[in-house]
Design a protein around this motif. Structure first.
Motif, PDB file in Angstrom:
ATOM      1  N   VAL A   8       0.708  -1.091   0.030  1.00  0.00           N
ATOM      2  CA  VAL A   8       0.047   0.095  -0.156  1.00  0.00           C
ATOM      3  C   VAL A   8       0.858   1.381  -0.041  1.00  0.00           C
ATOM      4  O   VAL A   8       1.913   1.242   0.767  1.00  0.00           O
ATOM      5  N   THR A   9       0.598   2.218  -0.801  1.00  0.00           N
ATOM      6  CA  THR A   9       1.338   3.384  -1.124  1.00  0.00           C
ATOM      7  C   THR A   9       0.608   4.584  -0.441  1.00  0.00           C
ATOM      8  O   THR A   9      -0.599   4.537  -0.781  1.00  0.00           O
ATOM      9  N   ILE A  10       1.182   5.354   0.444  1.00  0.00           N
ATOM     10  CA  ILE A  10       0.474   6.538   1.072  1.00  0.00           C
ATOM     11  C   ILE A  10       1.088   7.551   0.471  1.00  0.00           C
ATOM     12  O   ILE A  10       2.365   7.978   0.467  1.00  0.00           O
ATOM     13  N   THR A  11       0.172   8.543  -0.176  1.00  0.00           N
ATOM     14  CA  THR A  11       0.750   9.808  -0.728  1.00  0.00           C
ATOM     15  C   THR A  11       0.158  10.957   0.092  1.00  0.00           C
ATOM     16  O   THR A  11      -1.203  10.814   0.097  1.00  0.00           O
ATOM     17  N   VAL A  12       0.850  11.612   0.569  1.00  0.00           N
ATOM     18  CA  VAL A  12       0.260  13.287   0.936  1.00  0.00           C
ATOM     19  C   VAL A  12       0.931  14.049   0.160  1.00  0.00           C
ATOM     20  O   VAL A  12       2.277  14.576   0.246  1.00  0.00           O
ATOM     21  N   SER A  13      -0.084  15.430   0.215  1.00  0.00           N
ATOM     22  CA  SER A  13       0.346  16.630  -0.324  1.00  0.00           C
ATOM     23  C   SER A  13       0.010  17.569   0.632  1.00  0.00           C
ATOM     24  O   SER A  13      -1.152  17.962   1.158  1.00  0.00           O
ATOM     25  N   ASP A  14       0.862  18.518   1.050  1.00  0.00           N
ATOM     26  CA  ASP A  14       0.764  19.570   1.586  1.00  0.00           C
ATOM     27  C   ASP A  14       1.904  20.839   1.409  1.00  0.00           C
ATOM     28  O   ASP A  14       2.840  20.336   1.216  1.00  0.00           O
ATOM     29  N   PRO A  15       1.510  22.021   1.574  1.00  0.00           N
ATOM     30  CA  PRO A  15       2.452  22.929   1.392  1.00  0.00           C
ATOM     31  C   PRO A  15       3.642  22.885   2.314  1.00  0.00           C
ATOM     32  O   PRO A  15       4.855  23.261   1.731  1.00  0.00           O
ATOM     33  N   ALA A  16       3.522  22.215   3.645  1.00  0.00           N
ATOM     34  CA  ALA A  16       4.500  22.038   4.380  1.00  0.00           C
ATOM     35  C   ALA A  16       5.006  20.648   4.532  1.00  0.00           C
ATOM     36  O   ALA A  16       4.264  19.950   4.850  1.00  0.00           O
ATOM     37  N   PRO A  17       6.254  20.373   4.052  1.00  0.00           N
ATOM     38  CA  PRO A  17       6.745  19.245   3.848  1.00  0.00           C
ATOM     39  C   PRO A  17       6.829  18.336   5.228  1.00  0.00           C
ATOM     40  O   PRO A  17       6.622  17.051   5.267  1.00  0.00           O
ATOM     41  N   PHE A  18       7.126  18.776   6.172  1.00  0.00           N
ATOM     42  CA  PHE A  18       7.051  18.251   7.635  1.00  0.00           C
ATOM     43  C   PHE A  18       5.884  17.795   8.003  1.00  0.00           C
ATOM     44  O   PHE A  18       5.582  16.755   8.693  1.00  0.00           O
ATOM     45  N   ILE A  19       4.489  18.815   7.791  1.00  0.00           N
ATOM     46  CA  ILE A  19       3.237  18.318   8.074  1.00  0.00           C
ATOM     47  C   ILE A  19       2.969  16.959   7.313  1.00  0.00           C
ATOM     48  O   ILE A  19       2.380  16.272   7.517  1.00  0.00           O
ATOM     49  N   ALA A  20       3.402  17.018   5.832  1.00  0.00           N
ATOM     50  CA  ALA A  20       3.115  15.763   4.881  1.00  0.00           C
ATOM     51  C   ALA A  20       3.693  14.717   5.418  1.00  0.00           C
ATOM     52  O   ALA A  20       3.168  13.650   5.513  1.00  0.00           O
ATOM     53  N   ARG A  21       4.780  14.738   6.041  1.00  0.00           N
ATOM     54  CA  ARG A  21       5.431  13.511   6.400  1.00  0.00           C
ATOM     55  C   ARG A  21       4.990  12.938   7.762  1.00  0.00           C
ATOM     56  O   ARG A  21       4.706  11.959   7.731  1.00  0.00           O
TER      57      ARG A  21
END
Length: 60
Positions: A8-21
């Motif tokens: 399963v691949t989880i992809t998250v987009s957020d302007p703040a990379p640390f929040i996406a992580r």
């Protein structure tokens, strides 16, 4: 068995990379914990944790 493996691949987009992580890693950990009850699976492994770097641009 390896033939029965699923990824399963989880992809998250957020302007703040640390929040996406953090969202990606939290989602993976919750999935790993909850899938035991949902599908009676007890051998779930996280292959790679999400990472973030300062000034990282979003992947498209």
């Amino acid at each position: 068995m390896q033939g029965d493996s699923q990824v399963v691949t989880i992809t998250v987009s957020d302007p703040a990379p640390f929040i996406a992580r953090d969202i990606a890693n939290t989602t993976a950990n919750v999935f790993k914990r909850e899938i035991v009850e949902i599908m009676s699976m007890n051998n779930v492994k996280i292959l790679a944790e999400a990472t973030a770097y300062e000034f990282q641009s979003p992947q498209h």
